[in-house]
Enzyme design. Structure first.
Site, PDB file in Angstrom:
ATOM      1  N   ARG A  88       3.065  -6.646  74.881  1.00  0.00           N
ATOM      2  CA  ARG A  88       3.508  -5.625  75.843  1.00  0.00           C
ATOM      3  C   ARG A  88       4.982  -5.847  76.178  1.00  0.00           C
ATOM      4  O   ARG A  88       5.412  -6.993  76.298  1.00  0.00           O
ATOM      5  CB  ARG A  88       2.697  -5.792  77.142  1.00  0.00           C
ATOM      6  CG  ARG A  88       1.575  -4.810  77.305  1.00  0.00           C
ATOM      7  CD  ARG A  88       0.647  -5.150  78.447  1.00  0.00           C
ATOM      8  NE  ARG A  88       1.293  -5.331  79.738  1.00  0.00           N
ATOM      9  CZ  ARG A  88       0.629  -5.610  80.874  1.00  0.00           C
ATOM     10  NH1 ARG A  88      -0.685  -5.731  80.851  1.00  0.00           N
ATOM     11  NH2 ARG A  88       1.257  -5.766  82.000  1.00  0.00           N
ATOM     12  N   ARG A 124      10.155 -10.376  86.493  1.00  0.00           N
ATOM     13  CA  ARG A 124       8.976 -10.024  87.311  1.00  0.00           C
ATOM     14  C   ARG A 124       8.682 -11.136  88.312  1.00  0.00           C
ATOM     15  O   ARG A 124       8.286 -10.869  89.452  1.00  0.00           O
ATOM     16  CB  ARG A 124       7.754  -9.770  86.405  1.00  0.00           C
ATOM     17  CG  ARG A 124       7.861  -8.474  85.631  1.00  0.00           C
ATOM     18  CD  ARG A 124       6.812  -8.388  84.538  1.00  0.00           C
ATOM     19  NE  ARG A 124       5.470  -8.141  85.035  1.00  0.00           N
ATOM     20  CZ  ARG A 124       4.365  -8.314  84.304  1.00  0.00           C
ATOM     21  NH1 ARG A 124       4.454  -8.751  83.055  1.00  0.00           N
ATOM     22  NH2 ARG A 124       3.182  -8.070  84.820  1.00  0.00           N
ATOM     23  N   ARG A 136       3.017  -4.615  97.517  1.00  0.00           N
ATOM     24  CA  ARG A 136       3.952  -5.571  96.936  1.00  0.00           C
ATOM     25  C   ARG A 136       5.232  -5.690  97.752  1.00  0.00           C
ATOM     26  O   ARG A 136       6.096  -6.482  97.399  1.00  0.00           O
ATOM     27  CB  ARG A 136       4.320  -5.123  95.517  1.00  0.00           C
ATOM     28  CG  ARG A 136       3.470  -5.776  94.414  1.00  0.00           C
ATOM     29  CD  ARG A 136       3.847  -5.060  93.145  1.00  0.00           C
ATOM     30  NE  ARG A 136       3.799  -5.826  91.947  1.00  0.00           N
ATOM     31  CZ  ARG A 136       2.846  -5.708  91.020  1.00  0.00           C
ATOM     32  NH1 ARG A 136       1.806  -4.945  91.225  1.00  0.00           N
ATOM     33  NH2 ARG A 136       2.937  -6.380  89.899  1.00  0.00           N
ATOM     34  N   ARG A 142       0.543 -13.789  75.332  1.00  0.00           N
ATOM     35  CA  ARG A 142      -0.472 -12.732  75.344  1.00  0.00           C
ATOM     36  C   ARG A 142      -0.230 -11.700  74.254  1.00  0.00           C
ATOM     37  O   ARG A 142       0.892 -11.278  74.039  1.00  0.00           O
ATOM     38  CB  ARG A 142      -0.419 -11.985  76.688  1.00  0.00           C
ATOM     39  CG  ARG A 142      -1.316 -12.554  77.672  1.00  0.00           C
ATOM     40  CD  ARG A 142      -1.591 -11.844  78.933  1.00  0.00           C
ATOM     41  NE  ARG A 142      -0.802 -10.749  79.409  1.00  0.00           N
ATOM     42  CZ  ARG A 142      -0.928 -10.295  80.661  1.00  0.00           C
ATOM     43  NH1 ARG A 142      -1.792 -10.844  81.487  1.00  0.00           N
ATOM     44  NH2 ARG A 142      -0.210  -9.287  81.071  1.00  0.00           N
ATOM     45  N   LYS A 160      -5.024 -11.578  88.584  1.00  0.00           N
ATOM     46  CA  LYS A 160      -5.532 -10.686  89.630  1.00  0.00           C
ATOM     47  C   LYS A 160      -6.462  -9.611  89.050  1.00  0.00           C
ATOM     48  O   LYS A 160      -7.538  -9.381  89.571  1.00  0.00           O
ATOM     49  CB  LYS A 160      -4.385  -9.965  90.353  1.00  0.00           C
ATOM     50  CG  LYS A 160      -3.413 -10.866  91.067  1.00  0.00           C
ATOM     51  CD  LYS A 160      -2.390 -10.053  91.849  1.00  0.00           C
ATOM     52  CE  LYS A 160      -1.478  -9.199  90.978  1.00  0.00           C
ATOM     53  NZ  LYS A 160      -0.545  -9.943  90.118  1.00  0.00           N
TER      54      LYS A 160
END
Ligand code: AMP
Length: 214
Positions: free
Chosen positions: A160, A171, A88, A127, A13
């Site tokens: 992260r 999540r 959300r 990532r 996104k």
């Protein structure tokens, strides 16, 4: 052009929003980026948000809605926006309806970027973010030339906290429970465009452009 991007964490996104705003000439409003900036600055709101972000759960609606209302008060939103990561929850969606009502406007498109969960877990756990310039490498798809070092600026790469597998699974659970029901909420308004988010960045961008006709 007033657009919302909806999709699970890691669907791209933020990346897609950044590309769209240059072309459309409207601001990107990303609550995730706003919270990360507040965390970095160490503001009281940032410290509160961090507790939730680290666990992979949503920051409470009243906090989020307050932040977004303040953002919409700035004049650059009047001509349109790309909202990424907000709303959300149903409560946030209703609050957004209220804000837009007051502005005397409505949404043009709700773009839903679909990506299967397993694909996302692989994408996100791989990532590695640069501490210097925030560039994101991927250990499999975009590995740095030297392990742990950013190709762009030579900064240190790190994972992260919210990109760790356990947090990602949480999540995704949060997304399916609280955010994906918004697709039904907006379907009733006839403005939902669904995109396959598993392609390359360029393919997904093209699919979005085709879907919104811009
Ligand atoms: P993102 O970068 O959009 O995935 O956001 C990172 C984290 O910030 C999320 O996992 C949430 O904890 C928090 N967050 C961002 N946007 C919202 C929102 N609209 N409502 C609640 N929490 C949010």
């Amino acid at each position: 052009m007033k657009i919302i991007l909806i999709g699970p964490p890691g669907a791209g996104k933020g990346t897609q929003a950044k590309r769209m705003i240059d072309r459309l000439g409207v601001p990107q409003i990303s609550t995730g980026d706003m919270f990360r900036a507040a965390v970095k600055e160490g503001t009281p709101m940032g410290l509160k948000a961090k507790e939730y972000m680290d666990k992979g759960v949503l920051v409470p609606d009243d906090v989020v809605i307050g932040v977004v209302e303040e953002r919409f008060g700035k004049p650059d939103c009047a001509g349109g926006f790309v909202l990424d990561g907000f709303p959300r929850t149903q409560e946030q969606a209703r609050a957004l309806d209220g804000i837009l009502d007051k502005m005397g406007t409505t949404l043009d498109h709700v773009v839903v970027i679909e990506v299967p969960d397993d694909y996302l877990v692989n994408r996100l756990t791989g990532r590695r973010t640069c501490r210097g310039c925030n560039y994101m490498h991927h250990i499999e798809y975009d590995p740095p030339k030297k392990e742990g070092v950013c190709d762009k600026c030579g900064g240190e790469l790190y994972q992260r906290d919210d990109d760790k597998e356990e947090t990602i699974r949480q999540r995704l659970k949060t997304y399916h429970a609280q955010t994906s029901p918004l697709i039904t909420y907006y379907s009733g308004k006839g403005i939902v465009r669904t995109i396959d988010g598993t392609g390359s960045m360029e393919q997904v961008q093209k699919a979005i452009r085709d879907a919104i006709g811009a």
